[in-house]
Design an enzyme around this catalytic site. Sequence first.
Site, PDB file in Angstrom:
ATOM      1  N   LYS A  37      28.924  27.294  78.588  1.00  0.00           N
ATOM      2  CA  LYS A  37      28.517  25.946  78.996  1.00  0.00           C
ATOM      3  C   LYS A  37      27.002  25.828  78.908  1.00  0.00           C
ATOM      4  CE  LYS A  37      28.484  24.304  83.413  1.00  0.00           C
ATOM      5  NZ  LYS A  37      27.302  23.461  83.626  1.00  0.00           N
ATOM      6  N   ASP A  64      27.495  20.230  79.025  1.00  0.00           N
ATOM      7  CA  ASP A  64      27.638  19.609  80.351  1.00  0.00           C
ATOM      8  C   ASP A  64      26.476  18.643  80.568  1.00  0.00           C
ATOM      9  OD1 ASP A  64      28.528  19.041  82.868  1.00  0.00           O
ATOM     10  OD2 ASP A  64      27.840  20.917  83.769  1.00  0.00           O
ATOM     11  N   LYS A  66      26.870  15.422  81.725  1.00  0.00           N
ATOM     12  CA  LYS A  66      27.158  14.507  82.851  1.00  0.00           C
ATOM     13  C   LYS A  66      26.579  13.113  82.591  1.00  0.00           C
ATOM     14  CE  LYS A  66      27.624  18.034  86.437  1.00  0.00           C
ATOM     15  NZ  LYS A  66      27.138  19.257  85.792  1.00  0.00           N
ATOM     16  N   ASP A  69      25.681   5.883  82.249  1.00  0.00           N
ATOM     17  CA  ASP A  69      24.754   4.823  81.846  1.00  0.00           C
ATOM     18  C   ASP A  69      25.596   3.604  81.495  1.00  0.00           C
ATOM     19  OD1 ASP A  69      22.460   3.421  80.879  1.00  0.00           O
ATOM     20  OD2 ASP A  69      21.570   5.322  80.269  1.00  0.00           O
ATOM     21  N   THR A 120      31.084  19.712  92.951  1.00  0.00           N
ATOM     22  CA  THR A 120      31.645  20.701  93.883  1.00  0.00           C
ATOM     23  C   THR A 120      30.672  21.124  94.984  1.00  0.00           C
ATOM     24  OG1 THR A 120      31.163  22.301  92.129  1.00  0.00           O
ATOM     25  CG2 THR A 120      33.460  21.709  92.445  1.00  0.00           C
ATOM     26  N   ARG A 211      26.438  31.703  88.291  1.00  0.00           N
ATOM     27  CA  ARG A 211      25.686  32.768  88.958  1.00  0.00           C
ATOM     28  C   ARG A 211      26.448  34.055  89.265  1.00  0.00           C
ATOM     29  NH1 ARG A 211      23.312  28.238  92.842  1.00  0.00           N
ATOM     30  NH2 ARG A 211      25.379  27.462  92.260  1.00  0.00           N
TER      31      ARG A 211
HETATM   32  O1  C5P Z   1      26.495  29.175  89.331  1.00  0.00           O
HETATM   33  P1  C5P Z   1      27.775  28.397  89.537  1.00  0.00           P
HETATM   34  O2  C5P Z   1      29.026  29.203  89.255  1.00  0.00           O
HETATM   35  O3  C5P Z   1      27.811  27.696  90.884  1.00  0.00           O
HETATM   36  O4  C5P Z   1      27.714  27.265  88.404  1.00  0.00           O
HETATM   37  C1  C5P Z   1      28.625  26.209  88.340  1.00  0.00           C
HETATM   38  C2  C5P Z   1      28.294  25.350  87.156  1.00  0.00           C
HETATM   39  O5  C5P Z   1      29.204  24.264  87.096  1.00  0.00           O
HETATM   40  C3  C5P Z   1      26.900  24.718  87.184  1.00  0.00           C
HETATM   41  O6  C5P Z   1      26.414  24.740  85.842  1.00  0.00           O
HETATM   42  C4  C5P Z   1      27.109  23.294  87.629  1.00  0.00           C
HETATM   43  O7  C5P Z   1      26.195  22.405  87.024  1.00  0.00           O
HETATM   44  C5  C5P Z   1      28.516  23.009  87.112  1.00  0.00           C
HETATM   45  N1  C5P Z   1      29.283  22.004  87.843  1.00  0.00           N
HETATM   46  C6  C5P Z   1      29.609  22.113  89.178  1.00  0.00           C
HETATM   47  N2  C5P Z   1      30.354  21.149  89.796  1.00  0.00           N
HETATM   48  C7  C5P Z   1      30.776  20.089  89.103  1.00  0.00           C
HETATM   49  C8  C5P Z   1      30.463  19.966  87.754  1.00  0.00           C
HETATM   50  C9  C5P Z   1      29.716  20.960  87.142  1.00  0.00           C
HETATM   51  O8  C5P Z   1      29.239  23.107  89.810  1.00  0.00           O
HETATM   52  N3  C5P Z   1      31.560  19.187  89.683  1.00  0.00           N
END
Ligand code: C5P
Length: 239
Positions: A37, A64, A66, A69, A120, A211
Amino acid sequence: MSYTSARDRLIVALDMPTLEAARTLVHGLDETVSFYKVGLELLFVGGLQFAQELRHMRKRVFLDMKLLDIGNTVERAVNNAAELGVSFLTVHGTDVKTMRAAVSGRGDRPLKLLAVTVLTNLTAEDLVQQGCTMNPGDLAVHRAKLAHETGFDGVIASGQEAERIRAATSPGFLIVSPGIRLAGGGADDQARIMTPDRAIAAGADYLVVGRPITEASDPMVMAETFIRHIKEARAGRAV
Ligand code: C5P
């Protein structure tokens, strides 16, 4: 219907400060990870060019972005994005006008459009602050239904909402879940987290993990751990 292996269901989020850092991680993960991603952080240091680099390495790419607009702008943006050869693109699933425009901009190209339901990291209190009285779960299901009706291919949603979204949409509608953490792992800034096993068992098709893998002392071992959890959970799932 084509078969997707457990390995291909793990999407590693390249939330990294530089292209060099992203390149080092991707090379280190080698054949272990097939899907990446590219999000907002990497975008501003050459993420779109890196998406092409990933494609040359025969990796799948999830952009991603998002998008949110007016319809005209989203339609034209998606029209251009659909030419990049990436697999997934995100659009905020807040209103039907934006989503209809995205579907029109994509046309008959193979790009899959995913609607972001409710981020999330947001809690019920955060939604109240935005002036929304629905709880995150109900709002995510509501937006997933809109996305489904509008012709989107799937949604981004917490594993906590996957079961209800599956019931409210259709079997082929993609559920891609971020906020994934191993049992006992830290949540970082995420609020509605789930373990990989439970998210897959609840109906998620793909897991987005950032992460826990990118900051692991051994990212490859950690990625293999997530793939093993996906495999085991898929084996215990009916479909
Ligand atoms: O590091 P981590 O596992 O928390 O990363 C989650 C990834 O998913 C991030 O890149 C974040 O931008 C993305 N994301 C999210 N929740 C959403 C949509 C995308 O955490 N609803």
